[in-house]
Enzyme design. Structure first.
Site, PDB file in Angstrom:
ATOM      1  N   LYS A   3      -7.258   1.679  -2.324  1.00  0.00           N
ATOM      2  CA  LYS A   3      -6.782   1.237  -1.001  1.00  0.00           C
ATOM      3  C   LYS A   3      -6.836   2.374   0.020  1.00  0.00           C
ATOM      4  CE  LYS A   3      -4.616  -1.198   2.173  1.00  0.00           C
ATOM      5  NZ  LYS A   3      -5.282  -2.254   2.942  1.00  0.00           N
ATOM      6  N   LYS A  40       0.886   5.568   8.177  1.00  0.00           N
ATOM      7  CA  LYS A  40       1.456   5.748   6.833  1.00  0.00           C
ATOM      8  C   LYS A  40       0.356   5.867   5.784  1.00  0.00           C
ATOM      9  CE  LYS A  40       1.943   2.032   4.820  1.00  0.00           C
ATOM     10  NZ  LYS A  40       1.237   1.155   3.878  1.00  0.00           N
ATOM     11  N   SER A  88       0.881  -1.183   0.000  1.00  0.00           N
ATOM     12  CA  SER A  88       0.000   0.000   0.000  1.00  0.00           C
ATOM     13  C   SER A  88       0.911   1.222   0.000  1.00  0.00           C
ATOM     14  CB  SER A  88      -0.863   0.035   1.251  1.00  0.00           C
ATOM     15  OG  SER A  88      -1.525  -1.182   1.446  1.00  0.00           O
TER      16      SER A  88
HETATM   17  P1  NAD Z   1       5.959  -5.947   7.271  1.00  0.00           P
HETATM   18  O1  NAD Z   1       6.733  -4.784   7.781  1.00  0.00           O
HETATM   19  O2  NAD Z   1       5.613  -7.073   8.176  1.00  0.00           O
HETATM   20  O3  NAD Z   1       6.705  -6.568   5.966  1.00  0.00           O
HETATM   21  C1  NAD Z   1       7.416  -5.819   5.028  1.00  0.00           C
HETATM   22  C2  NAD Z   1       8.710  -6.533   4.702  1.00  0.00           C
HETATM   23  O4  NAD Z   1       9.428  -5.777   3.699  1.00  0.00           O
HETATM   24  C3  NAD Z   1       9.672  -6.642   5.912  1.00  0.00           C
HETATM   25  O5  NAD Z   1       9.959  -8.010   6.153  1.00  0.00           O
HETATM   26  C4  NAD Z   1      10.915  -5.861   5.464  1.00  0.00           C
HETATM   27  O6  NAD Z   1      12.127  -6.441   5.939  1.00  0.00           O
HETATM   28  C5  NAD Z   1      10.825  -5.922   3.947  1.00  0.00           C
HETATM   29  N1  NAD Z   1      11.563  -4.851   3.261  1.00  0.00           N
HETATM   30  C6  NAD Z   1      11.540  -3.513   3.540  1.00  0.00           C
HETATM   31  N2  NAD Z   1      12.291  -2.840   2.645  1.00  0.00           N
HETATM   32  C7  NAD Z   1      12.793  -3.759   1.775  1.00  0.00           C
HETATM   33  C8  NAD Z   1      13.622  -3.673   0.617  1.00  0.00           C
HETATM   34  N3  NAD Z   1      14.086  -2.484   0.191  1.00  0.00           N
HETATM   35  N4  NAD Z   1      13.948  -4.803  -0.040  1.00  0.00           N
HETATM   36  C9  NAD Z   1      13.473  -6.006   0.393  1.00  0.00           C
HETATM   37  N5  NAD Z   1      12.682  -6.166   1.484  1.00  0.00           N
HETATM   38  C10 NAD Z   1      12.335  -5.050   2.170  1.00  0.00           C
HETATM   39  O7  NAD Z   1       4.614  -5.305   6.650  1.00  0.00           O
HETATM   40  P2  NAD Z   1       3.229  -6.059   6.295  1.00  0.00           P
HETATM   41  O8  NAD Z   1       2.319  -5.955   7.460  1.00  0.00           O
HETATM   42  O9  NAD Z   1       3.522  -7.386   5.676  1.00  0.00           O
HETATM   43  O10 NAD Z   1       2.653  -5.031   5.203  1.00  0.00           O
HETATM   44  C11 NAD Z   1       3.169  -4.971   3.873  1.00  0.00           C
HETATM   45  C12 NAD Z   1       2.289  -4.008   3.073  1.00  0.00           C
HETATM   46  O11 NAD Z   1       0.950  -4.511   3.026  1.00  0.00           O
HETATM   47  C13 NAD Z   1       2.211  -2.599   3.671  1.00  0.00           C
HETATM   48  O12 NAD Z   1       2.169  -1.647   2.655  1.00  0.00           O
HETATM   49  C14 NAD Z   1       0.913  -2.630   4.449  1.00  0.00           C
HETATM   50  O13 NAD Z   1       0.350  -1.340   4.599  1.00  0.00           O
HETATM   51  C15 NAD Z   1       0.062  -3.536   3.562  1.00  0.00           C
HETATM   52  N6  NAD Z   1      -1.013  -4.250   4.252  1.00  0.00           N
HETATM   53  C16 NAD Z   1      -0.811  -4.830   5.457  1.00  0.00           C
HETATM   54  C17 NAD Z   1      -1.866  -5.484   6.105  1.00  0.00           C
HETATM   55  C18 NAD Z   1      -1.692  -6.115   7.471  1.00  0.00           C
HETATM   56  O14 NAD Z   1      -2.718  -6.464   8.089  1.00  0.00           O
HETATM   57  N7  NAD Z   1      -0.477  -6.320   7.963  1.00  0.00           N
HETATM   58  C19 NAD Z   1      -3.116  -5.555   5.487  1.00  0.00           C
HETATM   59  C20 NAD Z   1      -3.287  -5.000   4.220  1.00  0.00           C
HETATM   60  C21 NAD Z   1      -2.222  -4.344   3.605  1.00  0.00           C
END
Ligand code: NAD
Length: 293
Positions: free
Chosen positions: A169, A237, A94
């Site tokens: 979103k 965010k 997102s």
């Molecule tokens: P998270 O922080 O658990 O996972 C993100 C991952 O990206 C981390 O493991 C991090 O190490 C990795 N990362 C960061 N920068 C990087 C890079 N440059 N290269 C490679 N890896 C990198 O976050 P999440 O909860 O899995 O959310 C991911 C996305 O999905 C976000 O945008 C969030 O807003 C969206 N989202 C999350 C949820 C939820 O319930 N958690 C629901 C819907 C949408």
């Protein structure tokens, strides 16, 4: 088709597992988190974002925010350095709609197509493979990606051109945040008035006030379980991206501004890494009552 999966976090891990379960050949990578469990399930380990791109025909990214996607795709040893012309990038993070458009334009110069495909449903639906996926971008790339997205989601809808997925979103995130706030305020009132919150939930969940948000968050609140799930810092965010997008378009977002300040207060109170159901704790503190079993 060889698929790359970058970003093995709360959401990316179960989403990648569902692709492995469906039989896809996957190369996985995360810059900071481990992904041994996916390798044990048959995924190939990538050594960098560039390496994943070089080994894949379609690359999925699931990262926190716009700067992370810029870094992984356009930064040093990024996807753009490894991907061949014709490769499809599906960004499921997102991020700001404008950032999606800019990253897409940079990739296009190298013959790489990007679509944005953020998700709703949280970790439980990521595990079940029943996410709602909202897609923006090239129709041909969407047609190629759709069967893959359907292994992670039960609803996959193209809503327009690149960036439209993230606009959708942002709308979703405003509604979810304000729905949690409304549920919280109402349950704090009922509890302080002496009515059991479980009874209130059972009485109203089937009526007009009922919602997916209420069904997901009230059981967590009643248990005092604020483990993420979806972290408050990630919702901040999204609200910031919504406010920036709104202001750029001359769209005032008064309710979004209000819930943003509630979340800022929770962050100040040390709750940035709690689930967003902890919004209830702001209202609990005001009224000096806890909504628990
Ligand atoms: P998270 O922080 O658990 O996972 C993100 C991952 O990206 C981390 O493991 C991090 O190490 C990795 N990362 C960061 N920068 C990087 C890079 N440059 N290269 C490679 N890896 C990198 O976050 P999440 O909860 O899995 O959310 C991911 C996305 O999905 C976000 O945008 C969030 O807003 C969206 N989202 C999350 C949820 C939820 O319930 N958690 C629901 C819907 C949408």
């Amino acid at each position: 088709m060889n698929i790359g999966f970058i970003g093995i976090g709360i959401m990316g891990r179960p989403m990648a597992k569902n692709l492995l379960k469906a039989g896809y050949a996957l190369t996985v990578y995360d810059k900071f988190a481990q992904f041994d469990d996916l390798v044990a399930l048959g995924a190939k380990p990538g050594t960098s974002n560039k390496d994943v791109a070089a080994k894949s025909d379609l690359i999925i990214t699931m990262l926190p925010n716009s700067p992370n996607v810029r870094d992984a795709v356009l930064g040093k040893d990024g996807v753009i350095d490894g991907a061949k012309p014709g490769t499809i990038v599906v960004d499921m993070s997102s991020i700001a709609p404008g950032a999606a458009q800019e990253i897409c334009a940079a990739l296009k110069e190298k013959g790489i197509v990007m679509i944005d495909a953020p998700v709703s449903g949280g970790e439980p639906k990521a595990i079940e493979g029943t996410l709602a996926i909202m897609v923006g971008g090239d129709e041909k790339a969407f047609a190629t990606a759709k069967p893959i997205l359907e292994k992670m989601g039960s609803s996959v809808v193209r809503v327009g051109d690149i960036g439209a997925g993230n606009v959708t979103k942002l709308a979703n995130q405003i509604i979810v945040a304000l729905n949690i706030a409304a549920v919280s305020e109402a349950f704090v009132l009922a509890t302080k008035a002496g009515v059991k919150p479980e009874a209130v939930f059972n009485a109203i969940k089937g009526g007009l006030a009922g919602s997916t948000v209420m069904n997901a968050k009230i059981p967590m609140i009643l248990d005092g379980n604020f483990k993420p799930g979806f972290r408050i810092e990630l919702h901040i965010k999204d609200l910031q991206n919504a406010l920036d997008t709104g202001h750029a378009l001359n769209v005032p977002l008064p309710l979004t501004a209000n819930i943003m300040e509630t979340m800022q207060a929770l962050k100040t109170d040390g709750m940035a890494v709690n689930d967003h159901s902890a919004i209830v704790r702001y209202y609990e503190k005001l009224a000096k009552v806890e909504v628990r079993k």
